[in-house]
Structures are given as structure tokens and as C-alpha cells.
Scaffold this motif. Structure first.
Motif, PDB file in Angstrom:
ATOM      1  N   UNK A  67       0.819  -1.208   0.000  1.00 41.56           N
ATOM      2  CA  UNK A  67       0.000   0.000   0.000  1.00 41.56           C
ATOM      3  C   UNK A  67       0.857   1.263   0.000  1.00 41.56           C
ATOM      4  N   UNK A  68       1.897   1.267   0.827  1.00 43.72           N
ATOM      5  CA  UNK A  68       2.777   2.437   0.911  1.00 43.72           C
ATOM      6  C   UNK A  68       3.526   2.681  -0.396  1.00 43.72           C
ATOM      7  N   UNK A  69       3.974   1.600  -1.020  1.00 45.37           N
ATOM      8  CA  UNK A  69       4.663   1.744  -2.299  1.00 45.37           C
ATOM      9  C   UNK A  69       3.706   2.275  -3.366  1.00 45.37           C
ATOM     10  N   UNK A  70       2.483   1.760  -3.371  1.00 45.26           N
ATOM     11  CA  UNK A  70       1.488   2.242  -4.326  1.00 45.26           C
ATOM     12  C   UNK A  70       1.260   3.740  -4.160  1.00 45.26           C
ATOM     13  N   UNK A  71       1.208   4.195  -2.920  1.00 43.88           N
ATOM     14  CA  UNK A  71       0.973   5.610  -2.648  1.00 43.88           C
ATOM     15  C   UNK A  71       2.071   6.482  -3.233  1.00 43.88           C
ATOM     16  N   UNK A  72       3.308   6.111  -3.002  1.00 41.89           N
ATOM     17  CA  UNK A  72       4.415   6.943  -3.474  1.00 41.89           C
ATOM     18  C   UNK A  72       4.565   6.850  -4.989  1.00 41.89           C
ATOM     19  N   UNK A  73       4.178   5.737  -5.589  1.00 45.75           N
ATOM     20  CA  UNK A  73       4.160   5.639  -7.047  1.00 45.75           C
ATOM     21  C   UNK A  73       3.126   6.599  -7.633  1.00 45.75           C
ATOM     22  N   UNK A  74       1.967   6.664  -6.984  1.00 45.42           N
ATOM     23  CA  UNK A  74       0.928   7.575  -7.440  1.00 45.42           C
ATOM     24  C   UNK A  74       1.382   9.021  -7.410  1.00 45.42           C
ATOM     25  N   UNK A  75       2.085   9.409  -6.353  1.00 47.75           N
ATOM     26  CA  UNK A  75       2.575  10.789  -6.240  1.00 47.75           C
ATOM     27  C   UNK A  75       3.551  11.134  -7.370  1.00 47.75           C
ATOM     28  N   UNK A  81       1.223   1.244 -12.473  1.00 46.21           N
ATOM     29  CA  UNK A  81       1.847   0.379 -11.462  1.00 46.21           C
ATOM     30  C   UNK A  81       1.199   0.603 -10.103  1.00 46.21           C
ATOM     31  N   UNK A  82       0.870   1.857  -9.802  1.00 45.22           N
ATOM     32  CA  UNK A  82       0.206   2.168  -8.535  1.00 45.22           C
ATOM     33  C   UNK A  82      -1.152   1.483  -8.455  1.00 45.22           C
ATOM     34  N   UNK A  83      -1.899   1.475  -9.560  1.00 44.48           N
ATOM     35  CA  UNK A  83      -3.202   0.810  -9.563  1.00 44.48           C
ATOM     36  C   UNK A  83      -3.050  -0.691  -9.332  1.00 44.48           C
ATOM     37  N   UNK A  84      -2.078  -1.303  -9.988  1.00 42.35           N
ATOM     38  CA  UNK A  84      -1.840  -2.742  -9.800  1.00 42.35           C
ATOM     39  C   UNK A  84      -1.493  -3.052  -8.347  1.00 42.35           C
ATOM     40  N   UNK A 107      -7.050   0.775   1.739  1.00 45.68           N
ATOM     41  CA  UNK A 107      -6.732   0.300   0.396  1.00 45.68           C
ATOM     42  C   UNK A 107      -7.819   0.686  -0.604  1.00 45.68           C
ATOM     43  N   UNK A 108      -9.068   0.640  -0.152  1.00 43.83           N
ATOM     44  CA  UNK A 108     -10.176   1.076  -1.011  1.00 43.83           C
ATOM     45  C   UNK A 108      -9.981   2.543  -1.400  1.00 43.83           C
ATOM     46  N   UNK A 109      -9.700   3.387  -0.411  1.00 44.89           N
ATOM     47  CA  UNK A 109      -9.506   4.818  -0.668  1.00 44.89           C
ATOM     48  C   UNK A 109      -8.331   5.074  -1.594  1.00 44.89           C
ATOM     49  N   UNK A 110      -7.245   4.370  -1.365  1.00 45.39           N
ATOM     50  CA  UNK A 110      -6.058   4.569  -2.192  1.00 45.39           C
ATOM     51  C   UNK A 110      -6.307   4.155  -3.638  1.00 45.39           C
ATOM     52  N   UNK A 111      -7.059   3.078  -3.818  1.00 40.94           N
ATOM     53  CA  UNK A 111      -7.398   2.660  -5.178  1.00 40.94           C
ATOM     54  C   UNK A 111      -8.253   3.720  -5.859  1.00 40.94           C
ATOM     55  N   UNK A 112      -9.212   4.274  -5.121  1.00 40.04           N
ATOM     56  CA  UNK A 112     -10.061   5.327  -5.687  1.00 40.04           C
ATOM     57  C   UNK A 112      -9.219   6.521  -6.134  1.00 40.04           C
ATOM     58  N   UNK A 113      -8.212   6.893  -5.354  1.00 42.46           N
ATOM     59  CA  UNK A 113      -7.382   8.043  -5.695  1.00 42.46           C
ATOM     60  C   UNK A 113      -6.602   7.820  -6.979  1.00 42.46           C
ATOM     61  N   UNK A 114      -6.053   6.636  -7.140  1.00 36.44           N
ATOM     62  CA  UNK A 114      -5.246   6.401  -8.344  1.00 36.44           C
ATOM     63  C   UNK A 114      -6.145   6.261  -9.577  1.00 36.44           C
ATOM     64  N   UNK A 115      -7.365   5.773  -9.392  1.00 33.91           N
ATOM     65  CA  UNK A 115      -8.321   5.770 -10.500  1.00 33.91           C
ATOM     66  C   UNK A 115      -8.688   7.207 -10.876  1.00 33.91           C
TER      67      UNK A 115
END
Length: 243
Positions: A67-75, A81-84, A107-115
């Protein structure tokens, strides 16, 4: 302080010990919060690799690293990759912790943000509504995580042109954060910035300018002039002045 802790853990317990890897993750989080995204990504990848090896791919701590890696990828704009990564974290947490657990809802919220960042607004709205209902049920309406979810929903509504609903929800998030966290907290200032944005969309430029000025002054004070969030606030103020 995180670097001091990490150095001590490495010396006492070794680089692959779970407590050492927790310290690695903590350091990555504070680097992310300072806007040092590349360095945070490298350290998050170390934490994820170590936890996957030591605890297994489905362990809650490993999924936190995902989750943390996905967040920083999104930024950094690495949205695919962040969505995956977010999908992986969400599926793992649903299986391990259940659909209503606060960590799952993160995780739900983070997925919504990257979408949202990819322009998938309808899907992001649906997922944000799921997160918000879950947070209200699990944590209450005034919890900071719930209010973050309120803010996220307002943002994606604004992107879809649902300005009146977005403004109402933004004002709710701002009022709740001021009460829970104070007027100068970075999360409160995020709500200030988001409210200003939706006011711009509606042509309410004078109020938007005042609110953007408040956001910029607060963020500069809290995070410094060179932080990415500060620079976003500068850009937002420039846009409203132009309009």
C-alpha cells in the motif's frame, strides 16, 4: 529519529528482522510526507521485498508495504503500477482482514485516488462512496480517516462537474477537520485547498482567492516553500487570479 532507530535495529537485529523492516517503512513514510518521493520509493521497495521474504506475500505487514509503495508511485505519476499495487493490497486485505476493516478501507480509498488520477471518475466515485460508508460505520463520522474519505469524494465529484454536492461535502470535511485537527494541520489545509478548487469551478472567484491565500500561507508555514503541496497551492492561487 527514524534513521537513528533504523541504524540501531540493523546493528542489533539485522537488516531482515521484522522490527528493522518496520523502521524502514517508517522512514519511507516520513520521506514521502516531505515530498522526497524517489527516495521514499527506493526505501519502500526495500521494505516490501524484505517483508515478503520474511513474512510472506499475504501478511498484513507486507500488504502495508504494498500500500505504501502504491501511494508513493501515485505521487510520481506512475499510475498504472500504482493501480496494480493497490489492487493487490486491497485483495490481500479483504482476504486477511475482511471488507470492513479500517486497513482494508485504506486500500479502497487509495485505489479510488489512483483511478481518479487516471480520469476514471465514475469508478473512483463508486469506490470512494464504499470507503466513506465503511469508515463511518467502523470509525464514526468525525474520525480523521472518515473526513479524508469525505474530502476524496468531494474531489472526484468536482471533477465530474457535480459542483454543488462537491462544495457541500468539502465544507463538511473542512469543518470536521478544523474541529478534530485544528486550523493549521496539513490535512485541514488540504480541505481548504479542495474547497477553493470547487469554488473556482463555480465561478466564485473572490471567495476562492481568499481561501487559496489561507491554504498557501498555512501550507508554507507547515511544510516549507519547496514542498510539492506548497507548490500545488501556489499554482491553484495563480489559476484563480488568472480567472
Amino acid at each position: 529519529m527514524n534513521r537513528q532507530a533504523l541504524e540501531g535495529y540493523e546493528k542489533a537485529l539485522g537488516k531482515e528482522h521484522p522490527d528493522t523492516l518496520t523502521s524502514v517503512g517508517n522512514l519511507a513514510s516520513v520521506l514521502r510526507d516531505q515530498g522526497r518521493y524517489k527516495e521514499a520509493e527506493e526505501i519502500n521497495r526495500r521494505a516490501l521485498e524484505g517483508r515478503g521474504k520474511a513474512m510472506g506475500k499475504e501478511h498484513p505487514d507486507t500488504l502495508t508495504s504494498v500500500n505504501n509503495l502504491a501511494s508513493v508511485l501515485g505521487y510520481q505519476g506512475k499510475y498504472e503500477e500504482a493501480e496494480e499495487m493497490n489492487q493487490r493490497a486491497l485483495e490481500g486485505r479483504e482476504k486477511a482482514l475482511g471488507e470492513e476493516h479500517p486497513s482494508t478501507l485504506t486500500s479502497v480509498s487509495n485505489l479510488a485516488l489512483v483511478l481518479q488520477d487516471q480520469g476514471k471518475y465514475k469508478e473512483a466515485e463508486q469506490i470512494n462512496r464504499r470507503a466513506l460508508e465503511g469508515y463511518k460505520k467502523a470509525l464514526g463520522k468525525e474520525h480523521p480517516d472518515t473526513l479524508t474519505s469525505v474530502d476524496n469524494l468531494a474531489l472526484v465529484l468536482g471533477y465530474q462537474g457535480k459542483y454543488e454536492e462537491a462544495e457541500q461535502i468539502n465544507r463538511r470535511a473542512l469543518e470536521g477537520r478544523e474541529k478534530a485537527l485544528g486550523k493549521e494541520h496539513p490535512d485541514t489545509l488540504t480541505s481548504v485547498s479542495n474547497l477553493a478548487l470547487v469554488l473556482v469551478y463555480q465561478g466564485k472567484y473572490k471567495e476562492a482567492e481568499q481561501i487559496n491565500q489561507r491554504a498557501l500561507e498555512g501550507i508554507e508555514k507547515a511544510l516549507g516553500k519547496e514542498h510539492p503541496s506548497t507548490l500545488t497551492s501556489v499554482s491553484n492561487l495563480a489559476l484563480v487570479l488568472r480567472d
